[in-house]
Write a protein that holds these residues in place. Structure first.
Motif, PDB file in Angstrom:
ATOM      1  N   LEU A   1     -52.193   0.545 -52.180  1.00 37.40           N
ATOM      2  CA  LEU A   1     -52.426   0.214 -50.777  1.00 37.40           C
ATOM      3  C   LEU A   1     -53.696  -0.617 -50.667  1.00 37.40           C
ATOM      4  O   LEU A   1     -54.669  -0.352 -51.368  1.00 37.40           O
ATOM      5  CB  LEU A   1     -52.640   1.486 -49.952  1.00 37.40           C
ATOM      6  CG  LEU A   1     -51.432   2.270 -49.498  1.00 37.40           C
ATOM      7  CD1 LEU A   1     -51.866   3.585 -48.866  1.00 37.40           C
ATOM      8  CD2 LEU A   1     -50.591   1.483 -48.534  1.00 37.40           C
ATOM      9  N   SER A   2     -53.702  -1.613 -49.765  1.00 34.15           N
ATOM     10  CA  SER A   2     -54.900  -2.426 -49.569  1.00 34.15           C
ATOM     11  C   SER A   2     -54.852  -3.124 -48.208  1.00 34.15           C
ATOM     12  O   SER A   2     -53.777  -3.446 -47.708  1.00 34.15           O
ATOM     13  CB  SER A   2     -55.023  -3.477 -50.673  1.00 34.15           C
ATOM     14  OG  SER A   2     -56.123  -4.329 -50.419  1.00 34.15           O
ATOM     15  N   HIS A   3     -56.034  -3.363 -47.665  1.00 29.61           N
ATOM     16  CA  HIS A   3     -56.174  -4.175 -46.458  1.00 29.61           C
ATOM     17  C   HIS A   3     -56.357  -5.656 -46.821  1.00 29.61           C
ATOM     18  O   HIS A   3     -56.401  -6.501 -45.947  1.00 29.61           O
ATOM     19  CB  HIS A   3     -57.402  -3.730 -45.641  1.00 29.61           C
ATOM     20  CG  HIS A   3     -57.217  -2.420 -44.963  1.00 29.61           C
ATOM     21  ND1 HIS A   3     -57.515  -1.227 -45.555  1.00 29.61           N
ATOM     22  CD2 HIS A   3     -56.737  -2.129 -43.727  1.00 29.61           C
ATOM     23  CE1 HIS A   3     -57.251  -0.236 -44.710  1.00 29.61           C
ATOM     24  NE2 HIS A   3     -56.779  -0.758 -43.599  1.00 29.61           N
ATOM     25  N   ARG A   4     -56.517  -5.954 -48.086  1.00 25.73           N
ATOM     26  CA  ARG A   4     -56.878  -7.315 -48.525  1.00 25.73           C
ATOM     27  C   ARG A   4     -55.776  -7.987 -49.335  1.00 25.73           C
ATOM     28  O   ARG A   4     -56.035  -8.616 -50.362  1.00 25.73           O
ATOM     29  CB  ARG A   4     -58.142  -7.237 -49.370  1.00 25.73           C
ATOM     30  CG  ARG A   4     -59.312  -6.691 -48.602  1.00 25.73           C
ATOM     31  CD  ARG A   4     -60.510  -6.583 -49.466  1.00 25.73           C
ATOM     32  NE  ARG A   4     -61.640  -6.105 -48.693  1.00 25.73           N
ATOM     33  CZ  ARG A   4     -62.733  -5.656 -49.207  1.00 25.73           C
ATOM     34  NH1 ARG A   4     -62.889  -5.631 -50.517  1.00 25.73           N
ATOM     35  NH2 ARG A   4     -63.707  -5.227 -48.428  1.00 25.73           N
ATOM     36  N   MET A   5     -54.558  -7.903 -48.868  1.00 29.02           N
ATOM     37  CA  MET A   5     -53.437  -8.448 -49.638  1.00 29.02           C
ATOM     38  C   MET A   5     -53.462  -9.973 -49.717  1.00 29.02           C
ATOM     39  O   MET A   5     -53.198 -10.529 -50.768  1.00 29.02           O
ATOM     40  CB  MET A   5     -52.107  -7.962 -49.058  1.00 29.02           C
ATOM     41  CG  MET A   5     -51.845  -6.491 -49.317  1.00 29.02           C
ATOM     42  SD  MET A   5     -52.083  -5.960 -51.026  1.00 29.02           S
ATOM     43  CE  MET A   5     -51.057  -7.088 -51.909  1.00 29.02           C
ATOM     44  N   SER A   6     -53.757 -10.648 -48.620  1.00 27.62           N
ATOM     45  CA  SER A   6     -53.744 -12.116 -48.687  1.00 27.62           C
ATOM     46  C   SER A   6     -54.804 -12.620 -49.657  1.00 27.62           C
ATOM     47  O   SER A   6     -54.557 -13.544 -50.435  1.00 27.62           O
ATOM     48  CB  SER A   6     -53.906 -12.738 -47.300  1.00 27.62           C
ATOM     49  OG  SER A   6     -55.114 -12.330 -46.708  1.00 27.62           O
ATOM     50  N   ASP A   7     -55.984 -12.014 -49.647  1.00 23.68           N
ATOM     51  CA  ASP A   7     -57.034 -12.386 -50.597  1.00 23.68           C
ATOM     52  C   ASP A   7     -56.561 -12.165 -52.031  1.00 23.68           C
ATOM     53  O   ASP A   7     -56.755 -13.023 -52.898  1.00 23.68           O
ATOM     54  CB  ASP A   7     -58.298 -11.565 -50.324  1.00 23.68           C
ATOM     55  CG  ASP A   7     -59.382 -11.816 -51.354  1.00 23.68           C
ATOM     56  OD1 ASP A   7     -59.815 -12.989 -51.482  1.00 23.68           O
ATOM     57  OD2 ASP A   7     -59.779 -10.852 -52.050  1.00 23.68           O
ATOM     58  N   TYR A   8     -55.912 -11.036 -52.285  1.00 23.21           N
ATOM     59  CA  TYR A   8     -55.409 -10.751 -53.633  1.00 23.21           C
ATOM     60  C   TYR A   8     -54.378 -11.794 -54.065  1.00 23.21           C
ATOM     61  O   TYR A   8     -54.430 -12.296 -55.191  1.00 23.21           O
ATOM     62  CB  TYR A   8     -54.792  -9.347 -53.694  1.00 23.21           C
ATOM     63  CG  TYR A   8     -54.106  -9.101 -55.004  1.00 23.21           C
ATOM     64  CD1 TYR A   8     -54.843  -8.892 -56.162  1.00 23.21           C
ATOM     65  CD2 TYR A   8     -52.724  -9.133 -55.104  1.00 23.21           C
ATOM     66  CE1 TYR A   8     -54.228  -8.707 -57.381  1.00 23.21           C
ATOM     67  CE2 TYR A   8     -52.101  -8.943 -56.314  1.00 23.21           C
ATOM     68  CZ  TYR A   8     -52.855  -8.730 -57.447  1.00 23.21           C
ATOM     69  OH  TYR A   8     -52.235  -8.566 -58.654  1.00 23.21           O
ATOM     70  N   LEU A   9     -53.460 -12.160 -53.181  1.00 22.49           N
ATOM     71  CA  LEU A   9     -52.433 -13.150 -53.533  1.00 22.49           C
ATOM     72  C   LEU A   9     -53.050 -14.497 -53.900  1.00 22.49           C
ATOM     73  O   LEU A   9     -52.597 -15.164 -54.830  1.00 22.49           O
ATOM     74  CB  LEU A   9     -51.450 -13.323 -52.373  1.00 22.49           C
ATOM     75  CG  LEU A   9     -50.564 -12.117 -52.083  1.00 22.49           C
ATOM     76  CD1 LEU A   9     -49.812 -12.324 -50.775  1.00 22.49           C
ATOM     77  CD2 LEU A   9     -49.609 -11.846 -53.226  1.00 22.49           C
ATOM     78  N   HIS A  10     -54.112 -14.891 -53.197  1.00 16.09           N
ATOM     79  CA  HIS A  10     -54.793 -16.159 -53.506  1.00 16.09           C
ATOM     80  C   HIS A  10     -55.529 -16.060 -54.842  1.00 16.09           C
ATOM     81  O   HIS A  10     -55.442 -16.960 -55.674  1.00 16.09           O
ATOM     82  CB  HIS A  10     -55.767 -16.549 -52.396  1.00 16.09           C
ATOM     83  CG  HIS A  10     -55.093 -16.876 -51.096  1.00 16.09           C
ATOM     84  ND1 HIS A  10     -54.155 -17.869 -50.963  1.00 16.09           N
ATOM     85  CD2 HIS A  10     -55.219 -16.314 -49.869  1.00 16.09           C
ATOM     86  CE1 HIS A  10     -53.734 -17.924 -49.717  1.00 16.09           C
ATOM     87  NE2 HIS A  10     -54.363 -16.982 -49.023  1.00 16.09           N
ATOM     88  N   ARG A  11     -56.261 -14.953 -55.065  1.00 15.21           N
ATOM     89  CA  ARG A  11     -57.021 -14.801 -56.316  1.00 15.21           C
ATOM     90  C   ARG A  11     -56.110 -14.729 -57.533  1.00 15.21           C
ATOM     91  O   ARG A  11     -56.450 -15.220 -58.598  1.00 15.21           O
ATOM     92  CB  ARG A  11     -57.901 -13.542 -56.261  1.00 15.21           C
ATOM     93  CG  ARG A  11     -59.112 -13.680 -55.384  1.00 15.21           C
ATOM     94  CD  ARG A  11     -60.052 -12.477 -55.454  1.00 15.21           C
ATOM     95  NE  ARG A  11     -59.411 -11.222 -55.042  1.00 15.21           N
ATOM     96  CZ  ARG A  11     -59.036 -10.248 -55.867  1.00 15.21           C
ATOM     97  NH1 ARG A  11     -59.237 -10.336 -57.154  1.00 15.21           N
ATOM     98  NH2 ARG A  11     -58.457  -9.148 -55.403  1.00 15.21           N
ATOM     99  N   ALA A  12     -54.922 -14.120 -57.368  1.00 17.19           N
ATOM    100  CA  ALA A  12     -53.982 -13.989 -58.480  1.00 17.19           C
ATOM    101  C   ALA A  12     -53.203 -15.282 -58.709  1.00 17.19           C
ATOM    102  O   ALA A  12     -52.464 -15.392 -59.691  1.00 17.19           O
ATOM    103  CB  ALA A  12     -53.020 -12.838 -58.216  1.00 17.19           C
ATOM    104  N   GLY A  13     -53.375 -16.263 -57.820  1.00 15.02           N
ATOM    105  CA  GLY A  13     -52.664 -17.530 -57.971  1.00 15.02           C
ATOM    106  C   GLY A  13     -51.204 -17.441 -57.569  1.00 15.02           C
ATOM    107  O   GLY A  13     -50.418 -18.331 -57.857  1.00 15.02           O
ATOM    108  N   VAL A  14     -50.833 -16.375 -56.886  1.00  6.03           N
ATOM    109  CA  VAL A  14     -49.458 -16.187 -56.445  1.00  6.03           C
ATOM    110  C   VAL A  14     -49.174 -17.038 -55.210  1.00  6.03           C
ATOM    111  O   VAL A  14     -48.086 -17.570 -55.040  1.00  6.03           O
ATOM    112  CB  VAL A  14     -49.178 -14.686 -56.156  1.00  6.03           C
ATOM    113  CG1 VAL A  14     -47.805 -14.472 -55.553  1.00  6.03           C
ATOM    114  CG2 VAL A  14     -49.338 -13.873 -57.434  1.00  6.03           C
TER     115      VAL A  14
END
Length: 175
Positions: free
Chosen positions: A85-98
């Motif tokens: 679970l996370s509140h920061r999904m969009s940030d994670y998607l950008h950092r992972a290059g997804v």
């Protein structure tokens, strides 16, 4: 008479000793239950995992969001599935290059619907933890390091251009 009284004390002492040993054994089992019932003694690992992941899990070269909670993983034959679970999904998607920077979260160039409505969506076989709730969106990408990364995120039911807060995600990649 004194001989009979001595015989009665031996079973009482033995009974007290058995109760004390059972209490100590039960307390030890409770205290170390994570080590006893989870692979590798890691409460995040699901049954059947064949590889322990480090404390800081990285998928596609990007660590999980700092606020990630309720983390569970399954490792099998070089494949890794992680749910959190996370509140920061969009940030994670950008950092992972997804998802490339500046792109809409739900652009069909980068993903597709994954489940409609508000029904529960089962986790992949063997992955433990809470189910996803629909609607959801699935992203697929190859990270800069060549790793295939697939992410399924819960979408908001109120705002069609946002994730739930917090959103549950399932990330699949190879180790």
């Amino acid at each position: 008479m004194s001989a009979g009284a001595g015989r009665r004390r031996v079973p009482v002492r033995l009974g007290i000793g058995v109760v004390v040993l059972a209490a100590v054994g039960g307390a030890g089992t409770w205290l170390f239950r994570d080590d006893l019932f989870h692979p590798f003694g890691d409460a995040r690992a699901c049954a059947g995992s064949d590889l322990r992941l480090p404390h800081a899990i990285e998928a596609g070269g990007a660590p999980l969001p700092a606020d990630a909670s309720d983390i569970h993983y399954l490792t099998r034959n070089g494949s890794v599935e992680v749910t959190f679970l996370s509140h920061r999904m969009s940030d994670y998607l950008h950092r992972a290059g997804v998802l490339p920077e500046g792109e809409d979260l739900f652009d069909q160039k980068h993903g597709t619907k994954y489940g409609d409505g508000e029904d529960e969506i089962a986790l992949p076989d063997g992955l433990c933890g809470a189910s996803l709730r629909g609607p959801a969106w699935e992203y697929g990408s190859t990270a800069a390091n060549g790793t295939r990364v697939d992410v399924v995120d819960e979408r908001s039911t109120l705002y069609h251009d946002a994730f739930r807060r917090p959103a549950r995600a399932v990330v699949t990649f190879t180790s």
